[in-house]
Design a protein around this motif. Structure first.
Motif, PDB file in Angstrom:
ATOM      1  N   ARG A  11       0.840  -1.200   0.000  1.00 16.01           N
ATOM      2  CA  ARG A  11       0.000   0.000   0.000  1.00 16.01           C
ATOM      3  C   ARG A  11       0.874   1.249   0.000  1.00 16.01           C
ATOM      4  NH1 ARG A  11      -5.216   1.419   1.854  1.00 16.01           N
ATOM      5  NH2 ARG A  11      -5.824  -0.448   0.755  1.00 16.01           N
ATOM      6  N   GLY A  12       1.932   1.252   0.802  1.00 14.19           N
ATOM      7  CA  GLY A  12       2.845   2.388   0.844  1.00 14.19           C
ATOM      8  C   GLY A  12       3.522   2.629  -0.488  1.00 14.19           C
ATOM      9  N   MET A  13       3.954   1.556  -1.129  1.00 20.08           N
ATOM     10  CA  MET A  13       4.587   1.686  -2.449  1.00 20.08           C
ATOM     11  C   MET A  13       3.599   2.252  -3.466  1.00 20.08           C
ATOM     12  SD  MET A  13       6.848  -1.814  -2.792  1.00 20.08           S
ATOM     13  CE  MET A  13       6.957  -1.632  -4.571  1.00 20.08           C
ATOM     14  N   ALA A  14       2.367   1.742  -3.442  1.00 19.83           N
ATOM     15  CA  ALA A  14       1.354   2.212  -4.394  1.00 19.83           C
ATOM     16  C   ALA A  14       1.109   3.701  -4.222  1.00 19.83           C
ATOM     17  CB  ALA A  14       0.054   1.436  -4.209  1.00 19.83           C
ATOM     18  N   SER A  15       1.057   4.161  -2.976  1.00 17.45           N
ATOM     19  CA  SER A  15       0.743   5.564  -2.719  1.00 17.45           C
ATOM     20  C   SER A  15       1.809   6.508  -3.265  1.00 17.45           C
ATOM     21  CB  SER A  15       0.540   5.807  -1.221  1.00 17.45           C
ATOM     22  OG  SER A  15       1.759   5.670  -0.528  1.00 17.45           O
ATOM     23  N   GLU A  16       2.983   5.995  -3.552  1.00 13.17           N
ATOM     24  CA  GLU A  16       4.063   6.815  -4.101  1.00 13.17           C
ATOM     25  C   GLU A  16       4.118   6.785  -5.627  1.00 13.17           C
ATOM     26  OE1 GLU A  16       7.547   5.258  -2.202  1.00 13.17           O
ATOM     27  OE2 GLU A  16       6.976   6.037  -0.240  1.00 13.17           O
ATOM     28  N   GLN A  17       3.248   6.009  -6.245  1.00 11.93           N
ATOM     29  CA  GLN A  17       3.281   5.863  -7.703  1.00 11.93           C
ATOM     30  C   GLN A  17       2.571   7.017  -8.403  1.00 11.93           C
ATOM     31  OE1 GLN A  17       5.168   3.327  -9.067  1.00 11.93           O
ATOM     32  NE2 GLN A  17       5.591   3.181  -6.880  1.00 11.93           N
ATOM     33  N   PRO A  18       3.138   7.471  -9.515  1.00  9.82           N
ATOM     34  CA  PRO A  18       2.449   8.501 -10.305  1.00  9.82           C
ATOM     35  C   PRO A  18       1.079   7.981 -10.744  1.00  9.82           C
ATOM     36  CG  PRO A  18       4.701   8.220 -11.067  1.00  9.82           C
ATOM     37  CD  PRO A  18       4.434   7.104 -10.094  1.00  9.82           C
ATOM     38  N   GLY A  19       0.059   8.774 -10.542  1.00 11.01           N
ATOM     39  CA  GLY A  19      -1.288   8.402 -10.959  1.00 11.01           C
ATOM     40  C   GLY A  19      -2.134   7.764  -9.877  1.00 11.01           C
ATOM     41  N   TYR A  20      -1.527   7.406  -8.752  1.00  8.92           N
ATOM     42  CA  TYR A  20      -2.298   6.817  -7.655  1.00  8.92           C
ATOM     43  C   TYR A  20      -3.100   7.915  -6.963  1.00  8.92           C
ATOM     44  CZ  TYR A  20      -3.314   4.467  -3.213  1.00  8.92           C
ATOM     45  OH  TYR A  20      -3.935   3.930  -2.120  1.00  8.92           O
ATOM     46  N   ILE A  21      -4.370   7.647  -6.728  1.00  6.55           N
ATOM     47  CA  ILE A  21      -5.231   8.616  -6.044  1.00  6.55           C
ATOM     48  C   ILE A  21      -5.535   8.161  -4.622  1.00  6.55           C
ATOM     49  CG2 ILE A  21      -7.483   9.738  -6.025  1.00  6.55           C
ATOM     50  CD1 ILE A  21      -7.410   9.612  -9.125  1.00  6.55           C
ATOM     51  N   SER A  22      -6.057   6.949  -4.475  1.00  4.84           N
ATOM     52  CA  SER A  22      -6.428   6.484  -3.142  1.00  4.84           C
ATOM     53  C   SER A  22      -6.638   4.978  -3.140  1.00  4.84           C
ATOM     54  CB  SER A  22      -7.719   7.172  -2.665  1.00  4.84           C
ATOM     55  OG  SER A  22      -8.809   6.760  -3.468  1.00  4.84           O
ATOM     56  N   GLY A  23      -6.753   4.447  -1.932  1.00 10.07           N
ATOM     57  CA  GLY A  23      -7.039   3.028  -1.769  1.00 10.07           C
ATOM     58  C   GLY A  23      -7.789   2.800  -0.476  1.00 10.07           C
ATOM     59  N   GLU A  24      -8.598   1.777  -0.457  1.00 15.55           N
ATOM     60  CA  GLU A  24      -9.316   1.415   0.757  1.00 15.55           C
ATOM     61  C   GLU A  24      -9.470  -0.095   0.806  1.00 15.55           C
ATOM     62  OE1 GLU A  24     -13.578   2.629   0.756  1.00 15.55           O
ATOM     63  OE2 GLU A  24     -13.146   3.337  -1.249  1.00 15.55           O
ATOM     64  N   THR A  25      -9.560  -0.626   2.003  1.00 15.35           N
ATOM     65  CA  THR A  25      -9.698  -2.063   2.201  1.00 15.35           C
ATOM     66  C   THR A  25     -10.934  -2.328   3.039  1.00 15.35           C
ATOM     67  OG1 THR A  25      -7.297  -2.331   2.127  1.00 15.35           O
ATOM     68  CG2 THR A  25      -8.564  -4.133   3.098  1.00 15.35           C
ATOM     69  N   MET A  26     -11.723  -3.303   2.603  1.00 18.05           N
ATOM     70  CA  MET A  26     -12.939  -3.678   3.318  1.00 18.05           C
ATOM     71  C   MET A  26     -13.003  -5.194   3.411  1.00 18.05           C
ATOM     72  SD  MET A  26     -15.638  -1.102   1.466  1.00 18.05           S
ATOM     73  CE  MET A  26     -15.074  -1.490  -0.182  1.00 18.05           C
ATOM     74  N   HIS A  27     -13.765  -5.677   4.373  1.00 16.72           N
ATOM     75  CA  HIS A  27     -14.003  -7.120   4.429  1.00 16.72           C
ATOM     76  C   HIS A  27     -15.496  -7.388   4.222  1.00 16.72           C
ATOM     77  CE1 HIS A  27     -15.060  -6.230   8.620  1.00 16.72           C
ATOM     78  NE2 HIS A  27     -15.781  -7.324   8.555  1.00 16.72           N
ATOM     79  N   ASN A  28     -15.773  -8.556   3.705  1.00 15.81           N
ATOM     80  CA  ASN A  28     -17.140  -8.970   3.437  1.00 15.81           C
ATOM     81  C   ASN A  28     -17.807  -9.300   4.781  1.00 15.81           C
ATOM     82  OD1 ASN A  28     -19.447 -10.542   2.836  1.00 15.81           O
ATOM     83  ND2 ASN A  28     -18.526 -11.317   0.961  1.00 15.81           N
ATOM     84  N   VAL A  29     -18.907  -8.629   5.084  1.00 19.63           N
ATOM     85  CA  VAL A  29     -19.566  -8.832   6.383  1.00 19.63           C
ATOM     86  C   VAL A  29     -20.212 -10.216   6.489  1.00 19.63           C
ATOM     87  CG1 VAL A  29     -19.899  -6.377   6.844  1.00 19.63           C
ATOM     88  CG2 VAL A  29     -21.688  -7.672   5.655  1.00 19.63           C
ATOM     89  N   GLU A  30     -20.481 -10.842   5.348  1.00 20.17           N
ATOM     90  CA  GLU A  30     -21.073 -12.178   5.370  1.00 20.17           C
ATOM     91  C   GLU A  30     -20.027 -13.275   5.234  1.00 20.17           C
ATOM     92  OE1 GLU A  30     -24.255 -12.256   2.527  1.00 20.17           O
ATOM     93  OE2 GLU A  30     -25.390 -10.747   3.629  1.00 20.17           O
ATOM     94  N   ASP A  31     -18.821 -12.903   4.832  1.00 24.46           N
ATOM     95  CA  ASP A  31     -17.723 -13.858   4.700  1.00 24.46           C
ATOM     96  C   ASP A  31     -16.439 -13.161   5.151  1.00 24.46           C
ATOM     97  OD1 ASP A  31     -15.755 -15.657   4.019  1.00 24.46           O
ATOM     98  OD2 ASP A  31     -16.304 -15.797   1.912  1.00 24.46           O
ATOM     99  N   PRO A  32     -16.134 -13.204   6.449  1.00 26.44           N
ATOM    100  CA  PRO A  32     -14.998 -12.460   6.999  1.00 26.44           C
ATOM    101  C   PRO A  32     -13.640 -12.842   6.421  1.00 26.44           C
ATOM    102  CG  PRO A  32     -16.367 -13.363   8.760  1.00 26.44           C
ATOM    103  CD  PRO A  32     -16.873 -13.925   7.475  1.00 26.44           C
ATOM    104  N   SER A  33     -13.561 -13.929   5.680  1.00 26.63           N
ATOM    105  CA  SER A  33     -12.275 -14.305   5.087  1.00 26.63           C
ATOM    106  C   SER A  33     -12.026 -13.588   3.758  1.00 26.63           C
ATOM    107  CB  SER A  33     -12.197 -15.821   4.874  1.00 26.63           C
ATOM    108  OG  SER A  33     -13.106 -16.241   3.882  1.00 26.63           O
ATOM    109  N   GLU A  34     -13.041 -12.904   3.225  1.00 25.19           N
ATOM    110  CA  GLU A  34     -12.893 -12.222   1.937  1.00 25.19           C
ATOM    111  C   GLU A  34     -12.670 -10.724   2.143  1.00 25.19           C
ATOM    112  OE1 GLU A  34     -15.213 -12.757  -2.042  1.00 25.19           O
ATOM    113  OE2 GLU A  34     -16.217 -11.189  -0.876  1.00 25.19           O
ATOM    114  N   TYR A  35     -11.632 -10.230   1.489  1.00 27.22           N
ATOM    115  CA  TYR A  35     -11.284  -8.806   1.563  1.00 27.22           C
ATOM    116  C   TYR A  35     -11.343  -8.196   0.175  1.00 27.22           C
ATOM    117  CZ  TYR A  35      -9.859  -9.277   6.371  1.00 27.22           C
ATOM    118  OH  TYR A  35      -9.864  -9.489   7.730  1.00 27.22           O
ATOM    119  N   LEU A  36     -11.778  -6.948   0.130  1.00 27.76           N
ATOM    120  CA  LEU A  36     -11.847  -6.182  -1.112  1.00 27.76           C
ATOM    121  C   LEU A  36     -10.975  -4.949  -0.945  1.00 27.76           C
ATOM    122  CD1 LEU A  36     -13.158  -5.506  -3.896  1.00 27.76           C
ATOM    123  CD2 LEU A  36     -14.929  -4.306  -2.600  1.00 27.76           C
ATOM    124  N   VAL A  37     -10.058  -4.760  -1.877  1.00 24.04           N
ATOM    125  CA  VAL A  37      -9.229  -3.566  -1.908  1.00 24.04           C
ATOM    126  C   VAL A  37      -9.638  -2.782  -3.140  1.00 24.04           C
ATOM    127  CG1 VAL A  37      -6.875  -2.654  -2.064  1.00 24.04           C
ATOM    128  CG2 VAL A  37      -7.317  -4.773  -0.795  1.00 24.04           C
TER     129      VAL A  37
END
Length: 102
Positions: free
Chosen positions: A34-60
């Motif tokens: 995530r830190g590396m991405a934030s330093e890349q030209p063109g990167y705006i933002s990022g967020e991470t969430m988990h699936n409330v019905e399946d806690p093993s699944e994450y969405l970035v």
């Protein structure tokens, strides 16, 4: 054109036998990526969430100024090496989908 990249990862539940010793390394790699991405030209933002019905699944969700900027980052050899280690620890590849605005 601004794009959004949706990345899904499945982090096995601790009760499924995932080695607890890999969790600190996995967390370290994800933070570093995530830190590396934030330093890349063109990167705006990022967020991470988990699936409330399946806690093993994450969405970035990564937001980039252009598809070209995302592709340059996606093809970065340092990023690819870290991603390969993450996927190896998780036992499955990260899935990517790229979306643009109309």
């Amino acid at each position: 054109m601004t794009i959004r990249v949706l990345m899904t990862r499945r982090i096995p539940e601790l009760t499924s036998g995932m080695d607890l010793a890999v969790l600190p390394r996995l967390n370290e790699l994800l933070i570093h990526l995530r830190g590396m991405a934030s330093e890349q030209p063109g990167y705006i933002s990022g967020e991470t969430m988990h699936n409330v019905e399946d806690p093993s699944e994450y969405l970035v969700i990564g937001t980039w100024k252009s598809l070209e900027a995302w592709r340059k980052w996606r093809n970065n050899s340092r990023r690819a090496a870290i991603q390969a280690e993450i996927d190896d620890l998780l036992g499955a590849p990260t899935a990517y989908k790229v979306y643009g605005y109309e």
